[in-house]
Enzyme design. Structure first.
Site, short mmCIF file in Angstrom:
data_model
loop_
_atom_site.label_atom_id
_atom_site.label_comp_id
_atom_site.label_asym_id
_atom_site.label_seq_id
_atom_site.Cartn_x
_atom_site.Cartn_y
_atom_site.Cartn_z
N HIS A 1 3.32 3.87 6.04
CA HIS A 1 2.47 3.41 7.21
C HIS A 1 3.49 2.64 8.16
O HIS A 1 4.63 1.89 7.82
CB HIS A 1 1.35 2.75 7.02
CG HIS A 1 1.77 1.43 5.94
ND1 HIS A 1 1.73 1.59 4.39
CD2 HIS A 1 2.03 -0.09 6.05
CE1 HIS A 1 2.01 0.58 3.85
NE2 HIS A 1 2.18 -0.37 4.71
N VAL B 1 0.65 -1.14 0.10
CA VAL B 1 0.03 0.09 -0.01
C VAL B 1 1.04 1.31 -0.04
O VAL B 1 1.66 1.39 0.98
CB VAL B 1 -1.00 -0.08 1.20
CG1 VAL B 1 -1.66 1.24 1.39
CG2 VAL B 1 -1.89 -1.04 1.34
#
Ligand code: 5GP
Ligand code: ZN
Length: 114
Positions: free
Chosen positions: A100, A96
């Site tokens: 993160h 993704v």
């Protein structure tokens, strides 16, 4: 950023099991947990990878680690130990492309990672 899954989660357009949020970051449970506790901590700002962090993000990155420490306490993994992981780009397994940090705990981890 349009079409970005984690921007949609941060904005509430896609549901997630949110465990913490403030004006700069959101944390939610990973949909495919790799440990008894597996949270993701994301900046609200769209930054594709940790390689795209700039000087202006210095404080944000510090904030993310402080949030990780508080969540580790809250989820009962601080004492035994936990791992904070940021996969950067394909070779590291990033899937993704909204930067993160994984917060993982509740089991023994091996080293080096595979
Ligand atoms: P990466 O492989 O990029 O470091 O980590 C992406 C993480 O996002 C994976 O651990 C994956 O399970 C998680 N993930 C992917 N899609 C979703 C989703 O729609 N919701 C949640 N909560 N986690 C997701
Ligand atoms: Zn995004």
């Amino acid at each position: 950023m349009e079409g970005c899954l984690f921007c949609k989660i941060a904005g509430g357009a896609i549901k997630a099991d949110v465990v913490y949020q403030d004006d700069r970051v959101v944390s939610f449970r990973d949909i495919n947990p790799q440990a008894p506790v597996h949270l993701l901590i994301i900046p609200r700002e769209h930054i594709s990878t940790i390689s795209d962090l700039q000087e202006q993000h210095r404080e944000l990155v510090g904030h993310i680690f402080l949030v990780a420490g508080k969540l580790a306490d809250q989820f009962g993994i601080a004492r035994e130990g936990y791992r904070v992981v940021a996969n950067c780009r394909e070779a590291a397994g990033q899937t993704v492309f909204h930067a993160h940090f994984h917060l993982l705990g509740g089991r023994q981890f091996g080293w080096p990672p595979g």
